[in-house]
Design an enzyme around this catalytic site. Structure first.
Site, PDB file in Angstrom:
ATOM      1  N   LYS A 189       0.834  -1.209   0.000  1.00  0.00           N
ATOM      2  CA  LYS A 189       0.000   0.000   0.000  1.00  0.00           C
ATOM      3  C   LYS A 189       0.873   1.266   0.000  1.00  0.00           C
ATOM      4  O   LYS A 189       2.080   1.192   0.183  1.00  0.00           O
ATOM      5  CB  LYS A 189      -0.943  -0.037   1.203  1.00  0.00           C
ATOM      6  CG  LYS A 189      -2.002  -1.129   1.094  1.00  0.00           C
ATOM      7  CD  LYS A 189      -2.902  -0.922  -0.101  1.00  0.00           C
ATOM      8  CE  LYS A 189      -4.077  -1.877  -0.174  1.00  0.00           C
ATOM      9  NZ  LYS A 189      -3.714  -3.267  -0.453  1.00  0.00           N
TER      10      LYS A 189
HETATM   11  C1  PLP Z   1      -9.900  -1.544  -1.614  1.00  0.00           C
HETATM   12  C2  PLP Z   1      -9.348  -2.364  -0.489  1.00  0.00           C
HETATM   13  N1  PLP Z   1     -10.006  -2.393   0.677  1.00  0.00           N
HETATM   14  C3  PLP Z   1      -9.559  -3.120   1.732  1.00  0.00           C
HETATM   15  C4  PLP Z   1      -8.400  -3.849   1.647  1.00  0.00           C
HETATM   16  C5  PLP Z   1      -7.956  -4.649   2.825  1.00  0.00           C
HETATM   17  O1  PLP Z   1      -6.757  -4.162   3.354  1.00  0.00           O
HETATM   18  P1  PLP Z   1      -5.961  -4.996   4.439  1.00  0.00           P
HETATM   19  O2  PLP Z   1      -5.137  -6.014   3.724  1.00  0.00           O
HETATM   20  O3  PLP Z   1      -5.110  -3.972   5.159  1.00  0.00           O
HETATM   21  O4  PLP Z   1      -6.959  -5.603   5.357  1.00  0.00           O
HETATM   22  C6  PLP Z   1      -7.669  -3.844   0.467  1.00  0.00           C
HETATM   23  C7  PLP Z   1      -6.445  -4.640   0.343  1.00  0.00           C
HETATM   24  O5  PLP Z   1      -5.879  -4.865  -0.673  1.00  0.00           O
HETATM   25  C8  PLP Z   1      -8.153  -3.089  -0.628  1.00  0.00           C
HETATM   26  O6  PLP Z   1      -7.491  -3.062  -1.803  1.00  0.00           O
END
Ligand code: PLP
Length: 390
Positions: A189
């Site tokens: 990210k």
């Molecule tokens: C649009 C979106 N929302 C939520 C998430 C979830 O993130 P995390 O892996 O920190 O839980 C991601 C992860 O790729 C994402 O791309």
């Protein structure tokens, strides 16, 4: 040329120094570094409160729990997203109501949202995704933006800003618009803590509830229990909570990354602007549409769409790029196509014409601070050689 991966972590700052401080303190789990990270992040995006957790998924779950989403409640979500955005609604017994997105931006627009609200007047909330790091249309002078509509219809706005840090709409950072905004610090990210997430909010009740629920529903946090005069064992459990706290080791990485967030963003913008210029004359692709000034976009993704008249299919294009040593990815196979959501909610592909068109051809090119100019040049040369053969 060695393989160019799709994503790469940048760690050129004070990560080691801050981690060392945590190790020297002897306290590895949630305490001072996490609190400092929360304070600095809240200051950055311009909100009063922040609650750091161990993923954006956890942040979304806690935010929806805090606003009272429960069994049977409907929550509006765009289909073009990662499953986490919708699965958290199911954790609480609620039902996602899927919408299409706009072709070009992959965003939910105010028109799409208004239609969904009219079709589902009982919906309690919307989870808005700032796809690829581009802020959705939040406010307009005439009160027709997404945040405006949520206020007008008295529907809660939770934002999934997993891709969108730092990103701005108007003169405000994404994080300061909705009832709560959830960020991801997963390894790929815009900034990372390894694994991690955070809820930013101006509503004290959301932050308070999330902080209790991130640690088993205990009414005192761990650090408080071990530092205050009151005995550590004297605590109450006010709800069956979860185990979602962010450890200080991760917060230490986050503090170092925060210092670099805008530099990283500018570097990603450099990649995106290069692609925009160099790929603009390929007739068989559509470039992503940037609706605001580029310096307000987080540029987490650069998704192009390969059109049906291209000389190769999207899947063959990906295979050829890999053969040439370039990693790519697909964001996303839309959720209305995933068997659970498709079958459980009996979804019809024809209700999502834009997402369908995007899905058939979408592929994301590498975008990260350390992509060198010669690598960017090699990527565009390769794209052209595949899609515009001599
Ligand atoms: C649009 C979106 N929302 C939520 C998430 C979830 O993130 P995390 O892996 O920190 O839980 C991601 C992860 O790729 C994402 O791309």
């Amino acid at each position: 040329m060695s393989f160019i991966p799709f994503a790469k972590v940048s760690m050129a700052g004070k990560e080691i120094q801050f981690i060392q401080e945590v190790l020297d303190s002897g306290w590895l789990t949630t305490s001072v570094k996490t609190r400092t990270f929360e304070e600095q992040f809240a200051d950055y995006v311009g909100v009063k409160y922040a609650c750091a957790v161990n993923s954006c998924t956890a942040a979304l779950h806690l935010a929806l729990e805090a606003i009272g989403i429960g069994p049977g409640d409907q929550v509006i979500v765009p289909t073009m997203t990662f499953t986490a955005t919708a699965e958290v609604i199911r954790y609480l017994g609620g039902h996602p109501v899927f919408t299409d997105v706009e072709y070009g931006t992959c965003l939910m627009t105010p028109e799409i949202l208004e239609k969904a609200i009219n079709d589902h007047p009982a919906a309690k909330a919307v989870v808005l995704v700032h796809y690829g790091g581009q802020p959705a249309l939040m406010n307009t002078p005439g009160g027709e933006g997404i945040a405006d509509l949520c206020l007008k219809h008295q529907i809660r706005l939770i934002e999934d800003a997993a891709h969108a840090f730092p990103a701005r709409f108007g003169d405000r950072f994404i994080g300061s618009f909705g009832d709560a905004t959830c960020f991801s610090f997963y390894a790929n990210k815009p900034i990372t803590t390894g694994e991690g997430g955070l809820i930013a909010t101006n509503l004290e009740f959301i932050c308070k509830r999330a902080k209790v629920m991130r640690l088993h529903g205990i009414d005192r946090d761990c650090w408080d229990r071990f530092t205050s005069q009151k005995p550590a064992w004297e605590y109450d459990v006010i709800a069956p909570g979860f185990k979602y706290n962010m450890p200080d080791v991760n917060a230490a990485i986050g503090l170092a990354q925060l210092e670099k967030a805008e530099t990283f963003r500018q570097q990603r913008q450099r990649c995106a602007m290069f692609y925009m210029k160099e790929l603009s004359n390929i007739p068989v692709i559509d470039l992503p549409v940037c609706i605001g000034p580029p310096e307000k976009h987080a540029w987490h993704l650069f998704p192009i769409v390969i059109k049906p008249d291209a000389p190769v299919s999207r899947n063959d294009y990906i295979a050829l790029m890999t053969q040439k040593g370039i990693g790519t990815s697909v964001h996303y196979k839309p959720l209305h196509r995933m068997s659970f959501y498709h079958d459980f909610y009996r979804l019809d592909l024809s209700d999502f014409p834009n997402a369908e068109r995007i899905w058939q051809g979408t592929v994301s090119l590498p975008v990260y601070p350390e992509l060198a100019d010669h690598e960017l040049q090699y990527i565009v040369d390769t794209v052209k050689s595949i899609l515009m053969p001599a």
